[in-house]
Design a protein around this motif. Structure first.
Motif, PDB file in Angstrom:
ATOM      1  N   ILE A 115      -3.033  -7.152 -10.373  1.00 31.35           N
ATOM      2  CA  ILE A 115      -3.570  -8.518 -10.352  1.00 31.35           C
ATOM      3  C   ILE A 115      -5.083  -8.446 -10.546  1.00 31.35           C
ATOM      4  O   ILE A 115      -5.762  -7.629  -9.922  1.00 31.35           O
ATOM      5  CB  ILE A 115      -3.251  -9.217  -9.008  1.00 31.35           C
ATOM      6  N   TRP A 116      -5.597  -9.312 -11.418  1.00 30.18           N
ATOM      7  CA  TRP A 116      -7.040  -9.424 -11.596  1.00 30.18           C
ATOM      8  C   TRP A 116      -7.501 -10.647 -10.802  1.00 30.18           C
ATOM      9  O   TRP A 116      -7.526 -11.766 -11.312  1.00 30.18           O
ATOM     10  CB  TRP A 116      -7.384  -9.583 -13.075  1.00 30.18           C
ATOM     11  N   PRO A 117      -7.880 -10.452  -9.527  1.00 28.96           N
ATOM     12  CA  PRO A 117      -8.164 -11.602  -8.654  1.00 28.96           C
ATOM     13  C   PRO A 117      -9.345 -12.445  -9.107  1.00 28.96           C
ATOM     14  O   PRO A 117      -9.417 -13.629  -8.750  1.00 28.96           O
ATOM     15  CB  PRO A 117      -8.444 -10.952  -7.292  1.00 28.96           C
ATOM     16  N   GLN A 118     -10.299 -11.857  -9.848  1.00 29.11           N
ATOM     17  CA  GLN A 118     -11.464 -12.647 -10.250  1.00 29.11           C
ATOM     18  C   GLN A 118     -11.054 -13.807 -11.155  1.00 29.11           C
ATOM     19  O   GLN A 118     -11.774 -14.790 -11.286  1.00 29.11           O
ATOM     20  CB  GLN A 118     -12.527 -11.776 -10.929  1.00 29.11           C
ATOM     21  N   SER A 119      -9.859 -13.709 -11.758  1.00 30.28           N
ATOM     22  CA  SER A 119      -9.413 -14.801 -12.606  1.00 30.28           C
ATOM     23  C   SER A 119      -8.909 -15.996 -11.799  1.00 30.28           C
ATOM     24  O   SER A 119      -8.588 -17.035 -12.354  1.00 30.28           O
ATOM     25  CB  SER A 119      -8.314 -14.327 -13.569  1.00 30.28           C
ATOM     26  N   SER A 120      -8.849 -15.863 -10.474  1.00 22.62           N
ATOM     27  CA  SER A 120      -8.476 -17.000  -9.634  1.00 22.62           C
ATOM     28  C   SER A 120      -9.687 -17.843  -9.272  1.00 22.62           C
ATOM     29  O   SER A 120      -9.551 -18.959  -8.778  1.00 22.62           O
ATOM     30  CB  SER A 120      -7.811 -16.512  -8.344  1.00 22.62           C
ATOM     31  N   GLY A 121     -10.890 -17.296  -9.463  1.00 15.70           N
ATOM     32  CA  GLY A 121     -12.114 -18.042  -9.192  1.00 15.70           C
ATOM     33  C   GLY A 121     -12.570 -18.006  -7.753  1.00 15.70           C
ATOM     34  O   GLY A 121     -13.500 -18.708  -7.376  1.00 15.70           O
ATOM     35  N   SER A 122     -11.932 -17.211  -6.911  1.00 20.15           N
ATOM     36  CA  SER A 122     -12.259 -17.201  -5.495  1.00 20.15           C
ATOM     37  C   SER A 122     -12.943 -15.900  -5.103  1.00 20.15           C
ATOM     38  O   SER A 122     -12.559 -14.822  -5.546  1.00 20.15           O
ATOM     39  CB  SER A 122     -10.983 -17.389  -4.667  1.00 20.15           C
ATOM     40  N   GLU A 123     -13.985 -15.999  -4.262  1.00 22.69           N
ATOM     41  CA  GLU A 123     -14.635 -14.792  -3.742  1.00 22.69           C
ATOM     42  C   GLU A 123     -13.790 -14.166  -2.644  1.00 22.69           C
ATOM     43  O   GLU A 123     -13.555 -12.961  -2.634  1.00 22.69           O
ATOM     44  CB  GLU A 123     -16.031 -15.129  -3.232  1.00 22.69           C
ATOM     45  N   ASN A 124     -13.347 -14.965  -1.692  1.00 21.36           N
ATOM     46  CA  ASN A 124     -12.494 -14.470  -0.621  1.00 21.36           C
ATOM     47  C   ASN A 124     -11.048 -14.707  -1.037  1.00 21.36           C
ATOM     48  O   ASN A 124     -10.517 -15.806  -0.899  1.00 21.36           O
ATOM     49  CB  ASN A 124     -12.820 -15.175   0.699  1.00 21.36           C
ATOM     50  N   TYR A 125     -10.446 -13.671  -1.548  1.00 20.43           N
ATOM     51  CA  TYR A 125      -9.144 -13.800  -2.202  1.00 20.43           C
ATOM     52  C   TYR A 125      -8.017 -13.447  -1.241  1.00 20.43           C
ATOM     53  O   TYR A 125      -8.115 -12.492  -0.474  1.00 20.43           O
ATOM     54  CB  TYR A 125      -9.091 -12.865  -3.412  1.00 20.43           C
ATOM     55  N   SER A 126      -6.948 -14.247  -1.284  1.00 18.73           N
ATOM     56  CA  SER A 126      -5.772 -13.978  -0.477  1.00 18.73           C
ATOM     57  C   SER A 126      -4.527 -14.104  -1.349  1.00 18.73           C
ATOM     58  O   SER A 126      -4.420 -15.037  -2.151  1.00 18.73           O
ATOM     59  CB  SER A 126      -5.682 -14.967   0.694  1.00 18.73           C
ATOM     60  N   VAL A 127      -3.621 -13.158  -1.189  1.00 17.74           N
ATOM     61  CA  VAL A 127      -2.378 -13.217  -1.949  1.00 17.74           C
ATOM     62  C   VAL A 127      -1.235 -12.745  -1.059  1.00 17.74           C
ATOM     63  O   VAL A 127      -1.400 -11.838  -0.242  1.00 17.74           O
ATOM     64  CB  VAL A 127      -2.462 -12.359  -3.232  1.00 17.74           C
ATOM     65  N   SER A 128      -0.079 -13.391  -1.201  1.00 19.91           N
ATOM     66  CA  SER A 128       1.108 -13.027  -0.434  1.00 19.91           C
ATOM     67  C   SER A 128       2.184 -12.529  -1.393  1.00 19.91           C
ATOM     68  O   SER A 128       2.359 -13.073  -2.485  1.00 19.91           O
ATOM     69  CB  SER A 128       1.648 -14.230   0.350  1.00 19.91           C
ATOM     70  N   ILE A 129       2.896 -11.512  -0.957  1.00 22.03           N
ATOM     71  CA  ILE A 129       4.044 -11.001  -1.699  1.00 22.03           C
ATOM     72  C   ILE A 129       5.280 -11.294  -0.866  1.00 22.03           C
ATOM     73  O   ILE A 129       5.379 -10.859   0.287  1.00 22.03           O
ATOM     74  CB  ILE A 129       3.947  -9.488  -1.954  1.00 22.03           C
ATOM     75  N   MET A 130       6.219 -12.047  -1.427  1.00 25.73           N
ATOM     76  CA  MET A 130       7.460 -12.365  -0.734  1.00 25.73           C
ATOM     77  C   MET A 130       8.576 -11.498  -1.305  1.00 25.73           C
ATOM     78  O   MET A 130       8.750 -11.416  -2.529  1.00 25.73           O
ATOM     79  CB  MET A 130       7.798 -13.849  -0.896  1.00 25.73           C
ATOM     80  N   VAL A 131       9.338 -10.835  -0.434  1.00 26.11           N
ATOM     81  CA  VAL A 131      10.466  -9.999  -0.841  1.00 26.11           C
ATOM     82  C   VAL A 131      11.701 -10.471  -0.080  1.00 26.11           C
ATOM     83  O   VAL A 131      11.754 -10.400   1.151  1.00 26.11           O
ATOM     84  CB  VAL A 131      10.194  -8.506  -0.562  1.00 26.11           C
ATOM     85  N   ASP A 132      12.684 -10.947  -0.810  1.00 31.28           N
ATOM     86  CA  ASP A 132      13.904 -11.507  -0.217  1.00 31.28           C
ATOM     87  C   ASP A 132      15.052 -10.515  -0.427  1.00 31.28           C
ATOM     88  O   ASP A 132      15.416 -10.201  -1.566  1.00 31.28           O
ATOM     89  CB  ASP A 132      14.221 -12.843  -0.895  1.00 31.28           C
ATOM     90  N   THR A 133      15.631  -9.999   0.663  1.00 33.06           N
ATOM     91  CA  THR A 133      16.721  -9.014   0.579  1.00 33.06           C
ATOM     92  C   THR A 133      18.061  -9.583   1.040  1.00 33.06           C
ATOM     93  O   THR A 133      19.019  -8.838   1.234  1.00 33.06           O
ATOM     94  CB  THR A 133      16.381  -7.770   1.414  1.00 33.06           C
ATOM     95  N   ARG A 134      18.159 -10.874   1.208  1.00 35.51           N
ATOM     96  CA  ARG A 134      19.401 -11.470   1.678  1.00 35.51           C
ATOM     97  C   ARG A 134      20.489 -11.388   0.602  1.00 35.51           C
ATOM     98  O   ARG A 134      20.225 -11.596  -0.571  1.00 35.51           O
ATOM     99  CB  ARG A 134      19.179 -12.934   2.053  1.00 35.51           C
ATOM    100  N   ARG A 135      21.731 -11.120   1.016  1.00 35.75           N
ATOM    101  CA  ARG A 135      22.861 -11.101   0.083  1.00 35.75           C
ATOM    102  C   ARG A 135      23.378 -12.539  -0.075  1.00 35.75           C
ATOM    103  O   ARG A 135      24.356 -12.949   0.544  1.00 35.75           O
ATOM    104  CB  ARG A 135      23.958 -10.180   0.598  1.00 35.75           C
ATOM    105  N   ILE A 136      22.703 -13.268  -0.911  1.00 32.39           N
ATOM    106  CA  ILE A 136      23.055 -14.651  -1.197  1.00 32.39           C
ATOM    107  C   ILE A 136      23.190 -14.789  -2.706  1.00 32.39           C
ATOM    108  O   ILE A 136      22.737 -13.920  -3.457  1.00 32.39           O
ATOM    109  CB  ILE A 136      21.990 -15.629  -0.654  1.00 32.39           C
TER     110      ILE A 136
END
Length: 567
Positions: A115-136
């Motif tokens: 990820i190139w965070p500078q392309s989001s325009g934010s100095e204090n950058y936050s990102v979440s990664i969601m991983v779903d392992t449910r058998r649905i």
């Protein structure tokens, strides 16, 4: 630069949060990778896969996402269509390179995000990664990704009711060769067939018919083609049609008046097509594009716009290297600024305006500003149209999905014409054929299926959407709402219906067999069955009993059967 990492787990869903304090330098990038045992793994799906559903390898290919390209997610699933691992990144704006597939040395699923965070325009950058392992079911896991993005602030634009009206489009039927008289004749027929909107595509802005985009950028209607454009729009609306005009928003043509003012503020020039893509980093450029789009809507009284080629704002040449994403190219944040400007301007003028965007740039960042998403071009290819609309339905949540414009040869069989319509049954149909030149039987087929779609649109668009076997091109698709269900069958394949609580079942047959094998896990009693051909003519009416196991239900190719519970 500091980074704090935290994580949580809830019911099989893992969330990892990366909080950065400080500014990313121009050459900085964030790289995250993980591995997972490849057990019971069958296939892989992501938003811009188009034809490919294979697992891939960690060395065999990447895909890229950003504000105006795809969506940062993917899902591995098994042969029962159960989710194994679904991943999603909370930031759909920044340029992201995703590598996923089999790590052959360890028989593991491998994923890497750059990820190139500078392309989001934010100095204090936050990102979440969601991983779903449910058998649905895999489609429920993808639906959860949409909810994940909405909670991060990427809520789709409001879609007024007219966004789900069947569309008559001028593109394949006219291309650029438009004329006022022919448009009015086609519009009268379109209304009689059952269409609710007319989308006037490329050609209205130029007297030239040589294709290409050399005359884009001024966005002044051609009086040679349209006469008085405002009166044309008004007359089309008097017929009862919503009117939408096409615009290649970021283009400026070599032969336009705007060229002299903006030719020094471009990303790149296409010599063959005689146009350039404007550099929307420049606030004046964004202002010009916004102003011209609002002007044409306001002056002509349009009901909407079809915004094309937003994905052209970022040239692909920089992708594939770990360089500054803004170095000599286009930061995707500015694309979002442009779309936000256009959206606020248009909705400020007309709250219920229609704004179409295309599959190439359908991600959550763009759907904040577009309330229709259309499948990308696949002329006369109903198989591809089915796959593309189903792909979009999986990830687009409440945003209405439209088919690519349906076209066919006027010499074809009525049953084949019906297949073009049946294969996009689970999207809003857009049709682009010359109605005046269609054989009578083709008009019968078209009128029947357009009105069938309208009469059942609530189940189709608002029911529980279940497209089966994506790795096989979705040979069975269904939508269920309340006690009613509609199933599209596109191959001779057996499938299960949960009859419990079901009063009405419509089976639409696009396979080349006149029988449909339906599985039931229990005895379900007596149903009436009405069988119709591709023109909507009643062929037979019988009573049948649904048994436990396989039930063979006769249904003509390109026709349908309607089952109603009697006990």
């Amino acid at each position: 630069m500091k980074c704090e990492i935290s994580g949580s787990k809830k019911s099989g869903i893992f969330t990892f949060v990366f909080n950065f304090t400080g500014k990313f330098d121009s050459n900085d990038y964030l790289e995250i990778q993980w591995k997972y045992d490849a057990i019971d793994t069958h296939s892989f799906w992501y938003s811009t896969a188009i034809r490919s559903r294979n697992l891939g390898t960690n060395w065999g290919g990447d895909y890229y996402t950003m504000a105006n390209k795809g969506s940062p997610m993917g899902i591995f699933f098994n042969s029962k269509m159960e989710n194994l691992i679904t991943f999603a990144i909370s930031d759909p704006v920044s340029i992201t390179r995703i590598t996923s597939g089999i790590l052959e040395e360890e028989s593991k699923l491998f994923c890497r995000f750059i990820i190139w965070p500078q392309s989001s325009g934010s100095e204090n950058y936050s990102v979440s990664i969601m991983v779903d392992t449910r058998r649905i079911p895999y489609f429920h896991a993808i639906e959860n990704v949409e909810n994940f993005w909405e909670k991060k602030g990427f809520r789709p634009a409001k879609a007024p009711p007219q966004c789900t009206l069947p569309v008559y489009s001028t593109w394949y039927s006219f291309h650029q060769d438009l004329s006022r008289e022919e448009l009015l004749e086609e519009a009268k027929l379109a209304k009689l067939v059952g269409f609710g909107s007319i989308f006037i595509d490329d050609g209205w802005q130029t007297s030239d018919n040589a294709r290409g985009y050399g005359y884009t950028g001024d966005w002044i209607p051609s009086r040679e083609k349209l006469g008085d454009p405002k009166s044309l729009v008004s007359q089309l609306q008097d017929y009862g049609l919503k009117v939408v005009f096409w615009l290649a928003a970021p283009f400026v043509g070599r032969y336009s008046k705007a060229w002299s003012q903006y030719s020094d503020r471009i990303l790149y020039y296409n010599e063959q097509e005689k146009f350039a893509v404007l550099d929307v980093k420049d606030p004046e450029v964004r202002g010009y594009i916004t102003r011209k789009i609002l002007e044409i809507v306001r002056e002509l009284g349009l009901d909407g716009v079809k915004l094309d080629f937003i994905d052209a704002i970022h040239p692909d040449t920089m992708l594939g290297s770990k360089k500054d994403p803004d170095e000599g190219n286009q930061n995707p944040l500015y694309t979002e600024f442009l779309m936000e400007s256009i959206y606020n301007s248009l909705t400020g003028f007309k709250e219920n305006i229609m704004i179409e965007i295309r599959q190439n740039f359908h991600g959550p960042a763009m759907r904040k500003y577009g309330n229709i998403v259309r499948a990308t071009d696949c002329p006369q290819d109903y198989l591809e149209n089915r796959k593309r609309t189903a792909d979009l339905r999986l990830l687009c949540g409440s945003t209405p999905v439209h088919s690519d414009m349906i076209m066919w040869n006027p010499g074809d069989k009525a049953e084949t014409v019906a297949k073009h319509l049946i294969n996009v049954l689970f999207a809003v149909p857009q049709v682009s054929v010359n109605l005046r030149k269609l054989p009578g039987e083709h008009m019968e087929v078209l009128k029947f299926w357009i009105n069938f779609w309208k009469n059942n649109s609530d189940i189709i668009m608002n029911g529980k959407f279940a497209p089966l076997y994506p790795e096989l091109g979705f040979p069975v698709i269904s939508s269920r709402k309340g006690r009613s269900e509609i199933v599209g069958i596109y191959a001779p394949i057996a499938f299960e219906i949960q009859f419990q609580g079901l009063n009405d079942l419509i089976l639409v047959n696009s396979s080349d067999f006149n029988i449909i094998p339906v599985l039931s896990d229990r005895e379900e009693g007596i149903f009436s069955r009405k069988e119709y051909d591709c023109r909507g003519k009643l062929i037979s009416e019988v009573k049948l009993e649904i048994h436990q196991g396989v039930n063979i239900i006769r249904t003509l190719t390109s026709g349908l059967s309607i089952l109603h519970r009697l006990n």
